[in-house]
Scaffold this motif. Sequence first.
Motif, mmCIF file in Angstrom:
data_model
loop_
_atom_site.group_PDB
_atom_site.id
_atom_site.type_symbol
_atom_site.label_atom_id
_atom_site.label_comp_id
_atom_site.label_asym_id
_atom_site.label_seq_id
_atom_site.Cartn_x
_atom_site.Cartn_y
_atom_site.Cartn_z
ATOM 1 N N ALA A 100 26.386 6.146 -23.853
ATOM 2 C CA ALA A 100 26.246 7.591 -23.425
ATOM 3 C C ALA A 100 27.491 8.057 -23.297
ATOM 4 C CB ALA A 100 25.474 7.549 -22.051
ATOM 5 N N GLN A 101 28.549 7.184 -22.726
ATOM 6 C CA GLN A 101 29.888 7.439 -22.392
ATOM 7 C C GLN A 101 30.449 7.776 -23.912
ATOM 8 O OE1 GLN A 101 32.106 4.969 -20.278
ATOM 9 N NE2 GLN A 101 33.435 6.680 -19.564
ATOM 10 N N LEU A 151 21.000 -1.869 -19.505
ATOM 11 C CA LEU A 151 21.164 -0.758 -18.799
ATOM 12 C C LEU A 151 22.785 -0.312 -19.082
ATOM 13 C CD1 LEU A 151 18.663 -0.961 -15.893
ATOM 14 C CD2 LEU A 151 18.556 0.704 -17.683
ATOM 15 N N GLU A 152 23.525 -1.274 -18.747
ATOM 16 C CA GLU A 152 24.869 -1.027 -18.583
ATOM 17 C C GLU A 152 25.283 -0.684 -20.268
ATOM 18 O OE1 GLU A 152 28.853 -0.561 -17.422
ATOM 19 O OE2 GLU A 152 26.931 -0.474 -16.643
ATOM 20 N N THR A 153 24.725 -1.449 -21.091
ATOM 21 C CA THR A 153 25.251 -1.239 -22.379
ATOM 22 C C THR A 153 24.791 0.445 -22.845
ATOM 23 O OG1 THR A 153 24.828 -3.416 -23.100
ATOM 24 C CG2 THR A 153 24.770 -1.653 -25.082
ATOM 25 N N GLY A 154 23.567 0.840 -22.470
ATOM 26 C CA GLY A 154 23.182 2.387 -22.725
ATOM 27 C C GLY A 154 24.157 3.076 -21.947
ATOM 28 N N ARG A 155 24.782 2.632 -20.812
ATOM 29 C CA ARG A 155 25.459 3.875 -20.057
ATOM 30 C C ARG A 155 26.679 3.912 -20.821
ATOM 31 N NH1 ARG A 155 29.791 3.904 -17.389
ATOM 32 N NH2 ARG A 155 30.259 1.633 -17.600
ATOM 33 N N LEU A 213 17.065 8.727 -23.287
ATOM 34 C CA LEU A 213 15.954 8.039 -22.761
ATOM 35 C C LEU A 213 15.133 7.145 -23.608
ATOM 36 C CD1 LEU A 213 13.866 7.820 -19.976
ATOM 37 C CD2 LEU A 213 12.993 9.712 -20.746
ATOM 38 N N ALA A 214 15.155 6.032 -23.241
ATOM 39 C CA ALA A 214 14.372 4.965 -24.291
ATOM 40 C C ALA A 214 13.003 4.859 -23.743
ATOM 41 C CB ALA A 214 15.005 3.707 -24.085
ATOM 42 N N GLY A 215 11.961 5.296 -24.695
ATOM 43 C CA GLY A 215 10.643 4.941 -24.594
ATOM 44 C C GLY A 215 10.143 4.064 -25.496
ATOM 45 N N ASN A 242 23.226 13.041 -20.396
ATOM 46 C CA ASN A 242 22.742 12.569 -19.232
ATOM 47 C C ASN A 242 21.735 11.248 -19.542
ATOM 48 O OD1 ASN A 242 20.914 12.239 -16.975
ATOM 49 N ND2 ASN A 242 19.559 13.890 -17.539
ATOM 50 N N TYR A 243 22.310 10.035 -18.972
ATOM 51 C CA TYR A 243 21.922 8.880 -19.326
ATOM 52 C C TYR A 243 20.793 8.506 -18.320
ATOM 53 C CZ TYR A 243 21.318 3.644 -19.897
ATOM 54 O OH TYR A 243 21.037 2.601 -20.115
ATOM 55 N N ARG A 244 19.512 8.109 -18.930
ATOM 56 C CA ARG A 244 18.365 7.804 -18.059
ATOM 57 C C ARG A 244 17.806 6.295 -18.121
ATOM 58 N NH1 ARG A 244 14.876 11.671 -16.799
ATOM 59 N NH2 ARG A 244 14.288 10.016 -15.403
ATOM 60 N N GLY A 245 18.442 5.515 -19.235
ATOM 61 C CA GLY A 245 18.209 4.223 -19.260
ATOM 62 C C GLY A 245 16.467 4.153 -19.911
ATOM 63 N N ASP A 246 15.854 3.416 -19.093
ATOM 64 C CA ASP A 246 14.412 3.476 -19.790
ATOM 65 C C ASP A 246 13.543 4.237 -18.704
ATOM 66 O OD1 ASP A 246 14.628 2.020 -17.501
ATOM 67 O OD2 ASP A 246 13.536 0.205 -18.250
ATOM 68 N N GLY A 247 14.332 5.245 -17.892
ATOM 69 C CA GLY A 247 13.525 6.172 -16.889
ATOM 70 C C GLY A 247 13.855 5.710 -15.451
ATOM 71 N N THR A 248 14.319 4.507 -15.611
ATOM 72 C CA THR A 248 14.734 3.890 -14.086
ATOM 73 C C THR A 248 16.025 4.680 -13.397
ATOM 74 O OG1 THR A 248 15.897 2.132 -15.065
ATOM 75 C CG2 THR A 248 13.568 1.667 -14.442
ATOM 76 N N ILE A 249 16.670 5.100 -14.306
ATOM 77 C CA ILE A 249 17.874 5.881 -13.638
ATOM 78 C C ILE A 249 17.532 7.512 -13.297
ATOM 79 C CG2 ILE A 249 20.166 6.741 -14.048
ATOM 80 C CD1 ILE A 249 20.575 4.266 -15.932
ATOM 81 N N PRO A 250 17.613 7.804 -12.241
ATOM 82 C CA PRO A 250 17.102 9.095 -11.852
ATOM 83 C C PRO A 250 17.868 10.125 -12.691
ATOM 84 C CG PRO A 250 17.327 7.951 -9.876
ATOM 85 C CD PRO A 250 18.017 7.188 -11.209
ATOM 86 N N ASP A 251 17.250 11.269 -13.224
ATOM 87 C CA ASP A 251 17.762 12.265 -13.872
ATOM 88 C C ASP A 251 18.846 12.781 -12.815
ATOM 89 O OD1 ASP A 251 17.945 14.314 -15.720
ATOM 90 O OD2 ASP A 251 16.377 15.675 -14.952
ATOM 91 N N GLN A 252 19.943 13.289 -14.041
ATOM 92 C CA GLN A 252 21.188 13.839 -13.554
ATOM 93 C C GLN A 252 21.918 13.095 -12.375
ATOM 94 O OE1 GLN A 252 22.375 16.624 -14.901
ATOM 95 N NE2 GLN A 252 20.500 16.613 -16.446
ATOM 96 N N THR A 253 21.861 11.465 -12.482
ATOM 97 C CA THR A 253 22.612 10.663 -11.616
ATOM 98 C C THR A 253 23.505 10.053 -12.319
ATOM 99 O OG1 THR A 253 20.973 8.870 -11.681
ATOM 100 C CG2 THR A 253 20.735 10.656 -9.931
#
Length: 112
Positions: free
Chosen positions: A84-85, A77-81, A8-10, A98-109
């Motif tokens: 994570a993989q 966001l895609e690079t981060g995904r 999760l980036a912050g 669990n990839y969350r991006g900058d928080g815009t990707i909901p938890d556990q999705t």
Amino acid sequence: MRLDIAILAGWQEDPFYYDAGDGDYNHSIEEAAAFLGLGVALTRDIATWDAEFQAIYSPADTRTSAFATPEQESRWLETGRKLAQRIKQESAIAASVNYRGDGTIPDQTCVF
């Protein structure tokens, strides 16, 4: 030991979250790379990804902290995904990532 990891980036925060048993859940890229057994190339790519996010931070007015275009944000966001993989594939102790991006990707999705 196998760990559940969150990415999760912050702004001005480290992007790795996991319980290593030391009471600290937030970990730097360098610390996580060593602990999780990540290679130099992946560690460099994660640092580049995080630096790109940190570069949009505008402390004077956080409302203006944004990517220049929606396409740039989608690419980030895609690079981060993909990172994570790669973390899941490369770390022998990662039970899940669990990839969350900058928080815009909901938890556990978006879990690898």
